[in-house]
Design a protein around this motif. Structure first.
Motif, PDB file in Angstrom:
ATOM      1  N   ILE A 504      36.411  43.851  14.757  1.00  0.00           N
ATOM      2  CA  ILE A 504      35.996  42.513  15.195  1.00  0.00           C
ATOM      3  C   ILE A 504      34.990  42.635  16.333  1.00  0.00           C
ATOM      4  O   ILE A 504      33.952  41.970  16.353  1.00  0.00           O
ATOM      5  CB  ILE A 504      37.209  41.683  15.650  1.00  0.00           C
ATOM      6  N   ALA A 505      35.271  43.522  17.269  1.00  0.00           N
ATOM      7  CA  ALA A 505      34.430  43.658  18.466  1.00  0.00           C
ATOM      8  C   ALA A 505      32.995  44.052  18.138  1.00  0.00           C
ATOM      9  O   ALA A 505      32.060  43.634  18.832  1.00  0.00           O
ATOM     10  CB  ALA A 505      35.050  44.674  19.420  1.00  0.00           C
ATOM     11  N   VAL A 506      32.784  44.830  17.083  1.00  0.00           N
ATOM     12  CA  VAL A 506      31.420  45.307  16.783  1.00  0.00           C
ATOM     13  C   VAL A 506      30.505  44.168  16.340  1.00  0.00           C
ATOM     14  O   VAL A 506      29.279  44.322  16.350  1.00  0.00           O
ATOM     15  CB  VAL A 506      31.443  46.411  15.709  1.00  0.00           C
ATOM     16  N   LEU A 553      32.966  58.618  18.888  1.00  0.00           N
ATOM     17  CA  LEU A 553      31.715  58.065  19.402  1.00  0.00           C
ATOM     18  C   LEU A 553      30.705  57.849  18.280  1.00  0.00           C
ATOM     19  O   LEU A 553      29.999  56.823  18.240  1.00  0.00           O
ATOM     20  CB  LEU A 553      31.127  58.990  20.474  1.00  0.00           C
ATOM     21  N   GLU A 554      30.633  58.778  17.346  1.00  0.00           N
ATOM     22  CA  GLU A 554      29.686  58.646  16.242  1.00  0.00           C
ATOM     23  C   GLU A 554      30.077  57.491  15.321  1.00  0.00           C
ATOM     24  O   GLU A 554      29.228  56.725  14.859  1.00  0.00           O
ATOM     25  CB  GLU A 554      29.638  59.955  15.439  1.00  0.00           C
ATOM     26  N   HIS A 555      31.380  57.359  15.079  1.00  0.00           N
ATOM     27  CA  HIS A 555      31.878  56.252  14.261  1.00  0.00           C
ATOM     28  C   HIS A 555      31.566  54.914  14.937  1.00  0.00           C
ATOM     29  O   HIS A 555      31.137  53.949  14.289  1.00  0.00           O
ATOM     30  CB  HIS A 555      33.391  56.399  14.052  1.00  0.00           C
ATOM     31  N   ALA A 556      31.761  54.864  16.254  1.00  0.00           N
ATOM     32  CA  ALA A 556      31.483  53.627  17.008  1.00  0.00           C
ATOM     33  C   ALA A 556      30.005  53.273  16.923  1.00  0.00           C
ATOM     34  O   ALA A 556      29.644  52.103  16.720  1.00  0.00           O
ATOM     35  CB  ALA A 556      31.907  53.804  18.468  1.00  0.00           C
ATOM     36  N   ARG A 557      29.112  54.263  17.100  1.00  0.00           N
ATOM     37  CA  ARG A 557      27.666  53.998  17.001  1.00  0.00           C
ATOM     38  C   ARG A 557      27.302  53.470  15.627  1.00  0.00           C
ATOM     39  O   ARG A 557      26.507  52.527  15.490  1.00  0.00           O
ATOM     40  CB  ARG A 557      26.881  55.286  17.279  1.00  0.00           C
ATOM     41  N   MET A 559      29.196  51.825  13.475  1.00  0.00           N
ATOM     42  CA  MET A 559      29.674  50.453  13.278  1.00  0.00           C
ATOM     43  C   MET A 559      28.829  49.443  14.052  1.00  0.00           C
ATOM     44  O   MET A 559      28.472  48.373  13.544  1.00  0.00           O
ATOM     45  CB  MET A 559      31.143  50.337  13.712  1.00  0.00           C
ATOM     46  N   LEU A 560      28.476  49.788  15.280  1.00  0.00           N
ATOM     47  CA  LEU A 560      27.644  48.879  16.083  1.00  0.00           C
ATOM     48  C   LEU A 560      26.276  48.700  15.457  1.00  0.00           C
ATOM     49  O   LEU A 560      25.710  47.607  15.441  1.00  0.00           O
ATOM     50  CB  LEU A 560      27.511  49.414  17.513  1.00  0.00           C
ATOM     51  N   GLN A 561      25.718  49.802  14.920  1.00  0.00           N
ATOM     52  CA  GLN A 561      24.413  49.720  14.268  1.00  0.00           C
ATOM     53  C   GLN A 561      24.484  48.850  13.018  1.00  0.00           C
ATOM     54  O   GLN A 561      23.589  48.041  12.738  1.00  0.00           O
ATOM     55  CB  GLN A 561      23.933  51.131  13.883  1.00  0.00           C
ATOM     56  N   PHE A 563      26.906  46.415  12.200  1.00  0.00           N
ATOM     57  CA  PHE A 563      27.343  45.028  12.338  1.00  0.00           C
ATOM     58  C   PHE A 563      26.660  44.264  13.472  1.00  0.00           C
ATOM     59  O   PHE A 563      26.637  43.032  13.474  1.00  0.00           O
ATOM     60  CB  PHE A 563      28.860  44.973  12.539  1.00  0.00           C
ATOM     61  N   SER A 564      26.135  44.971  14.466  1.00  0.00           N
ATOM     62  CA  SER A 564      25.475  44.279  15.571  1.00  0.00           C
ATOM     63  C   SER A 564      23.980  44.543  15.615  1.00  0.00           C
ATOM     64  O   SER A 564      23.277  43.968  16.439  1.00  0.00           O
ATOM     65  CB  SER A 564      26.085  44.714  16.920  1.00  0.00           C
ATOM     66  N   GLY A 565      23.524  45.438  14.788  1.00  0.00           N
ATOM     67  CA  GLY A 565      22.096  45.753  14.780  1.00  0.00           C
ATOM     68  C   GLY A 565      21.689  46.589  15.982  1.00  0.00           C
ATOM     69  O   GLY A 565      20.514  46.648  16.350  1.00  0.00           O
ATOM     70  N   GLY A 566      22.660  47.233  16.636  1.00  0.00           N
ATOM     71  CA  GLY A 566      22.361  48.064  17.805  1.00  0.00           C
ATOM     72  C   GLY A 566      23.414  47.897  18.861  1.00  0.00           C
ATOM     73  O   GLY A 566      24.417  47.240  18.655  1.00  0.00           O
TER      74      GLY A 566
END
Length: 567
Positions: A504-506, A553-557, A559-561, A563-566
């Motif tokens: 959800i946060a991403v 950290l790689e998984h987080a990057r 997901m952010l890329q 769903f959030s576009g960065g």
């Protein structure tokens, strides 16, 4: 939208100022770090319950303030205008404090307000969904408004209200005319007597006030005369009076000022004082000469006041009421006499009007009801589709539209039509449909609210939505769908969400992290915006509990890329 929030000595929050942006903002952090306390502070600011336990240990006062931008919120601006409170550039600051003595106070702008007023105004600003209050969609009286707005019949209902009000007024008039002839005749006699009595008195506006002043003066004649006589002695006594002494002083002043020009200003002031006091002395002397005690005039004044007090006793709220209440009674009595005087002719005309008006009211109410029912079915379908995506596949939603009870048109209808409107929900397979307020799970309730808010977003002027406990009991694809829904809703609303789920946060445009620290032996919450690599680390922590492993950290990057576009 909420632009900034300052919290001081609230629960475990020491002092923090946070600036917020539009869009979707996630509040994250370890369990117990103080995320819900932040929402509690917002609820306190909006008029929520004030408890001494909210004051930080060791402090004497807790305070919260926030700035709200009221653009595209006409209801909030109208409320401020009605209460004489000015906004600045469509912005308003709310403030509230609670002291350990139990005293609390609230302000809207620079105006102190009651908690009730604060709560009333803030209902136009924020909805908090979850374990807190401010759940406008749980108020049954609001369901009809939302449905009418969704159906596009707000103006039609407004016109109906005018018709219904006219019907109620004409019904009241008919009831008066339907009273027995003897009762009507008795009322006409009573009103005629009142009108004649007031007419005969020949009252004048404000007459009671001037007469009371005159009576006070005449009743105090001896004291008044003695006082004025003594003043005249002080002022105009031939030897020791103020005017006589000033005259002598002025003569000396004139002489010394001719010897020293620097005294000319003082000489002029003394001359002015002499002439001013001489004039005052003359007026007091004239007033003393005019004072004549006339016991007959005093009796006339008291008799006239007795007439006025008697009229007030009969036709005003009290003997101390303003005389204008007697005039109001007089005008209303004349109007009622005109209504009662027509007798049978008026009654027949009124019955005809009522018959036509009842048809209009019924047909209008029927039309509104049909549109509500059609919209209610469509709304139920839309809500159920969204709730299935949000992990509630067996949920049934319905809009209950029941006709009001009654034996005639007026009873079967109310100011807004013939329907009692309420939203119902069944969250589990085989369960009966129940009111929204009967839902026990905070997570289920928040998802229902999210679905409703998604649909009503275009019609609801509340600009900020806060979701607490929305991720209770969900995960995986449902959490992704939940995040996607809030992201879409955030294009029209400012969204805040407390969540433990990275999925959800991403989706968030902004992320705020709440941490618990120990400073100088006291526990405190640290609240700050995270971005860049700090946000990546926070998403990694939410994913696996490890904010430092390269895999997390790689998984987080990633997901952010995605769903959030960065980040």
């Amino acid at each position: 939208m909420l632009e900034d929030l300052t919290i001081k000595d609230f629960a475990i929050i020491d002092c923090v100022t946070i600036e917020f942006d539009k869009g979707f903002t996630v509040l994250s952090g370890e369990t117990g770090a103080g995320k819900s306390i932040l929402i509690g502070a917002i609820s306190f600011l909006l008029g929520g319950k004030a408890e001494l336990s909210q004051i930080r240990n060791g402090s004497h006062e807790a305070s919260v303030s926030g700035t709200f931008w009221l653009k595209d919120n006409p209801q909030a601006l109208e409320w401020l205008d009605e209460h004489g409170i000015e906004s600045e550039n469509e912005r308003i600051i709310l403030r509230r404090y609670l002291r350990d003595s139990g005293k609390s106070a609230s302000w809207i702008g620079n105006t102190p307000v009651t908690r009730a007023d604060l709560s009333d105004f803030s209902s136009f600003l924020i909805d908090i969904h979850g374990q807190h209050e401010h759940q406008s969609l749980l108020k049954v009286q609001e369901h009809r408004k939302f449905l009418d707005s969704r159906a596009g019949i707000v103006s039609e209902v407004s016109e109906f209200t005018k018709l219904y009000t006219e019907l109620v007024e004409k019904r009241k008039l008919l009831n008066k005319l339907n009273s027995s002839d003897a009762e009507r005749a008795r009322k006409i006699d009573m009103l005629n007597f009142a009108v004649k009595e007031i007419d005969d008195a020949k009252l004048k506006e404000g007459e009671d006030i001037s007469l009371e002043e005159e009576e006070a003066r005449l009743s105090s004649y001896e004291k008044l005369f003695a006082g004025v006589r003594e003043i005249n002695e002080y002022l105009s006594s031939s030897e020791g009076g103020i005017v006589s002494l000033l005259k002598k002083a002025r003569k000396e002043s004139s002489q010394v000022s001719s010897l020293d020009k620097s005294l000319s200003t003082l000489d002029s002031r003394l001359e002015s004082a002499f002439y001013e006091l001489s004039d005052i002395s003359d007026e007091f002397s004239s007033y003393e000469n005019s004072l004549v005690f006339d016991p007959n005039h005093l009796q006339e004044v008291q008799d006239r006041l007795s007439v006025i007090y008697n009229l007030k006793k009969k036709y005003a709220s009290s003997q101390s009421a303003p005389l204008s209440e007697v005039f109001d009674f007089y005008q209303n009595a004349i109007k009622e006499l005109e209504e009662l005087g027509g007798g049978q002719e008026n009654k027949e005309h009124l019955l005809k009007e009522l018959s036509e008006l009842e048809k209009k009211v019924y047909l209008s109410a029927k039309s509104i009801s049909e549109k509500r029912k059609a919209c209610g079915k469509q709304l139920a379908t839309e809500i159920e589709v969204i709730l299935k995506k949000l992990g509630m596949p067996n949920t049934r939603f319905a809009v209950s539209i029941l006709e009001k009870a009654g034996s005639d048109i007026e009873q079967k209808c109310g100011p807004y039509g013939m329907d009692n409107v309420e939203f119902l929900i069944s969250a589990n397979l085989g369960s009966a449909l129940l009111p929204l307020s009967k839902i026990a799970s905070g997570g289920e309730l928040s998802r229902v609210m999210l679905a409703l808010k998604t649909i009503f977003a275009e019609n609801d002027t509340v600009g900020t939505l806060v979701f607490d406990e929305i991720d209770t009991g969900i995960g995986g694809e449902i959490a992704v769908a939940l995040g996607s829904h809030m992201k879409n809703l955030a294009s029209r609303k400012q969204i805040f969400c407390i969540t433990h789920l990275a999925s959800i946060a991403v989706y968030a445009d902004n992320q705020i992290k709440i941490e618990k620290d120990v400073v100088n032996g006291r526990t405190a919450s640290n609240v700050h915006l995270v971005s860049g690599e700090e946000r990546v680390a926070e998403i990694a922590r939410m994913l696996s509990g490890d904010a430092y492993s390269s895999e997390s950290l790689e998984h987080a990057r990633s997901m952010l890329q995605k769903f959030s576009g960065g980040f």
